[in-house]
Design a protein around this motif. Structure first.
Motif, PDB file in Angstrom:
ATOM      1  N   GLN A   1       0.834  -1.199   0.000  1.00  0.00           N
ATOM      2  CA  GLN A   1       0.000   0.000   0.000  1.00  0.00           C
ATOM      3  C   GLN A   1       0.873   1.256   0.000  1.00  0.00           C
ATOM      4  OE1 GLN A   1      -2.939  -0.614  -0.947  1.00  0.00           O
ATOM      5  NE2 GLN A   1      -4.308  -0.562   0.800  1.00  0.00           N
ATOM      6  N   PRO A   2       0.381   2.334  -0.606  1.00  0.00           N
ATOM      7  CA  PRO A   2       1.158   3.580  -0.633  1.00  0.00           C
ATOM      8  C   PRO A   2       1.392   4.122   0.767  1.00  0.00           C
ATOM      9  CG  PRO A   2      -0.667   3.652  -2.199  1.00  0.00           C
ATOM     10  CD  PRO A   2      -0.888   2.444  -1.333  1.00  0.00           C
ATOM     11  N   PRO A   3       2.425   4.949   0.948  1.00  0.00           N
ATOM     12  CA  PRO A   3       2.640   5.584   2.242  1.00  0.00           C
ATOM     13  C   PRO A   3       1.395   6.337   2.708  1.00  0.00           C
ATOM     14  CG  PRO A   3       4.538   5.922   0.827  1.00  0.00           C
ATOM     15  CD  PRO A   3       3.471   5.303  -0.030  1.00  0.00           C
ATOM     16  N   ARG A   4       1.104   6.209   4.003  1.00  0.00           N
ATOM     17  CA  ARG A   4      -0.062   6.862   4.588  1.00  0.00           C
ATOM     18  C   ARG A   4       0.365   7.796   5.705  1.00  0.00           C
ATOM     19  NH1 ARG A   4      -3.370   5.568   0.444  1.00  0.00           N
ATOM     20  NH2 ARG A   4      -3.853   3.321   0.332  1.00  0.00           N
ATOM     21  N   LYS A   5      -0.457   8.803   5.969  1.00  0.00           N
ATOM     22  CA  LYS A   5      -0.181   9.705   7.075  1.00  0.00           C
ATOM     23  C   LYS A   5      -0.337   8.954   8.390  1.00  0.00           C
ATOM     24  CE  LYS A   5      -1.438  13.997   4.721  1.00  0.00           C
ATOM     25  NZ  LYS A   5      -2.325  15.183   4.720  1.00  0.00           N
TER      26      LYS A   5
ATOM     27  N   LYS B   1       5.953   4.877   5.236  1.00  0.00           N
ATOM     28  CA  LYS B   1       5.923   3.676   4.404  1.00  0.00           C
ATOM     29  C   LYS B   1       5.453   2.492   5.234  1.00  0.00           C
ATOM     30  CE  LYS B   1       9.756   5.284   1.502  1.00  0.00           C
ATOM     31  NZ  LYS B   1      11.152   5.050   1.087  1.00  0.00           N
ATOM     32  N   SER B   2       4.793   1.546   4.591  1.00  0.00           N
ATOM     33  CA  SER B   2       4.307   0.362   5.291  1.00  0.00           C
ATOM     34  C   SER B   2       5.479  -0.473   5.796  1.00  0.00           C
ATOM     35  CB  SER B   2       3.449  -0.488   4.347  1.00  0.00           C
ATOM     36  OG  SER B   2       4.270  -1.205   3.431  1.00  0.00           O
ATOM     37  N   PRO B   3       5.251  -1.330   6.803  1.00  0.00           N
ATOM     38  CA  PRO B   3       6.323  -2.217   7.285  1.00  0.00           C
ATOM     39  C   PRO B   3       6.926  -3.079   6.171  1.00  0.00           C
ATOM     40  CG  PRO B   3       4.549  -2.167   8.880  1.00  0.00           C
ATOM     41  CD  PRO B   3       4.049  -1.414   7.678  1.00  0.00           C
ATOM     42  N   VAL B   4       6.089  -3.586   5.267  1.00  0.00           N
ATOM     43  CA  VAL B   4       6.606  -4.392   4.152  1.00  0.00           C
ATOM     44  C   VAL B   4       7.463  -3.539   3.227  1.00  0.00           C
ATOM     45  CG1 VAL B   4       5.894  -5.546   2.024  1.00  0.00           C
ATOM     46  CG2 VAL B   4       4.859  -6.204   4.190  1.00  0.00           C
ATOM     47  N   HIS B   5       7.021  -2.317   2.960  1.00  0.00           N
ATOM     48  CA  HIS B   5       7.783  -1.400   2.115  1.00  0.00           C
ATOM     49  C   HIS B   5       9.177  -1.169   2.711  1.00  0.00           C
ATOM     50  CE1 HIS B   5       7.454   2.475  -0.562  1.00  0.00           C
ATOM     51  NE2 HIS B   5       8.677   1.966  -0.569  1.00  0.00           N
ATOM     52  N   GLN B   6       9.218  -0.877   3.991  1.00  0.00           N
ATOM     53  CA  GLN B   6      10.502  -0.609   4.641  1.00  0.00           C
ATOM     54  C   GLN B   6      11.423  -1.827   4.589  1.00  0.00           C
ATOM     55  OE1 GLN B   6      10.094   1.450   8.523  1.00  0.00           O
ATOM     56  NE2 GLN B   6       7.951   1.763   7.963  1.00  0.00           N
ATOM     57  N   PHE B   7      10.863  -3.005   4.842  1.00  0.00           N
ATOM     58  CA  PHE B   7      11.689  -4.214   4.845  1.00  0.00           C
ATOM     59  C   PHE B   7      12.173  -4.549   3.436  1.00  0.00           C
ATOM     60  CE2 PHE B   7      12.197  -8.865   4.637  1.00  0.00           C
ATOM     61  CZ  PHE B   7      13.174  -9.027   5.617  1.00  0.00           C
TER      62      PHE B   7
END
Length: 305
Positions: free
Chosen positions: A34-38, A47-53
């Motif tokens: 999912q896109p970064p959320r506020k 950024k989502s946890p998956v995005h960061q990893f």
């Protein structure tokens, strides 16, 4: 056979699955999340946890707002991957996206289907007093969690489990299913099993559910509290101020529902009583009931609403 994979996932629950795929040498060519959320008090984009990893591991990441856009599916089809591994992605995939990988899309779901199809299976299992749940890899199909079951592992629900502790345990157990499932897929040994029985639905948690109704039995409220911990957190009001309750324990006691029965936060319920163990006053961190009472004495006879 070396499988080329796309991974789709967003929250913390999905991170162990991606880690397991990478540590086992599977070729994850792209991650969708999912896109970064506020988030937080500053409402900064996160950024989502998956995005960061995924970024940490050097895997390319895409964050489409919607898989309904033909161009997004065009890009997925162009990857020409063998399979998509999906874990709590947070988007409904249209049929064309489900068909894009050669072997389709496999989904890790947090229940024993067809019980608790839907958005909040872990929370609903605890809130309903279930004694067991599970993790299953299913073949994704049109419809909400309706696909055939490919691999399954039962997970007991402990009497003290919260949604947080159970989710963490299930995420690790579920991650361990992926190498087995993909190894079987590569040799043509995955056996689909249709779901059997009457489905139940794990509807998204509504904020209105978080407020406690002290007329309910203590055991029911205990399950309700644990199912909502740590988020969004069950709550009540004390002297007009919100008090979140993260952990409690069913006990004996009799009084008006919501009545404080002693000086240790024993609260009367519709049947029995609850001893509050971990609470969180408005604007403060969560704390033990003992620490709370040191700063906020609560007299016997006080009514929680």
């Amino acid at each position: 056979m070396t499988l080329n994979i796309v991974f789709m996932g967003t929250p913390d629950f999905a991170v162990p699955s991606l880690a397991e795929l990478l540590s086992n040498g599977f070729n994850v060519v792209r991650v969708y999340t999912q896109p970064p959320r506020k988030s937080g008090r500053g409402q900064k984009l996160a950024k989502s946890p998956v995005h960061q990893f995924a970024e940490l591991m050097g895997v390319p990441v895409e964050t489409p707002e919607s898989f309904r856009k033909p161009s997004v599916i065009d890009d997925l089809e162009a990857l020409n991957v063998d399979v998509a591994c999906v874990v709590a992605y947070g988007q409904i995939l249209p049929q064309r996206a489900l068909d894009a990988p050669k072997e389709g899309c496999l989904n890790l779901h947090g229940s024993l289907l067809p019980r608790w199809r839907g958005a909040a299976p872990i929370q609903r299992a605890i809130m309903s007093g279930d004694e067991k749940t599970g993790v299953q890899i299913i073949q994704m199909a049109k419809g909400l969690d309706t696909g055939d079951i490919l691999l399954s592992e039962t997970v007991p629900i402990q009497p003290t489990d919260t949604a947080g502790t159970l989710s963490e345990r299930m995420s690790r157990t579920g991650a361990g299913l992926w190498p087995r499932a993909l190894a079987a897929l590569s040799r043509g040994g995955l056996t689909p099993t249709p779901q059997e029985g009457e489905p139940t639905y794990a509807h998204k948690i509504d904020k209105a559910e978080a407020r406690l109704n002290w007329t309910r039995p203590a055991k029911t409220l205990d399950c309700h509290i644990r199912g909502l911990a740590p988020f969004p957190g069950a709550w009540c009001e004390m002297d007009g101020e919100r008090l979140k309750i993260h952990l409690a324990e069913p006990s004996q006691g009799d009084g008006k529902p919501g009545e404080v029965l002693n000086d240790a936060l024993l609260i009367a319920c519709g049947d029995g009583a609850l001893r509050l163990k971990t609470v969180q006053p408005a604007g403060k961190p969560k704390m033990s009931a003992e620490d709370f009472l040191r700063g906020t004495p609560v007299g016997k006879g006080t009514i929680l609403t």
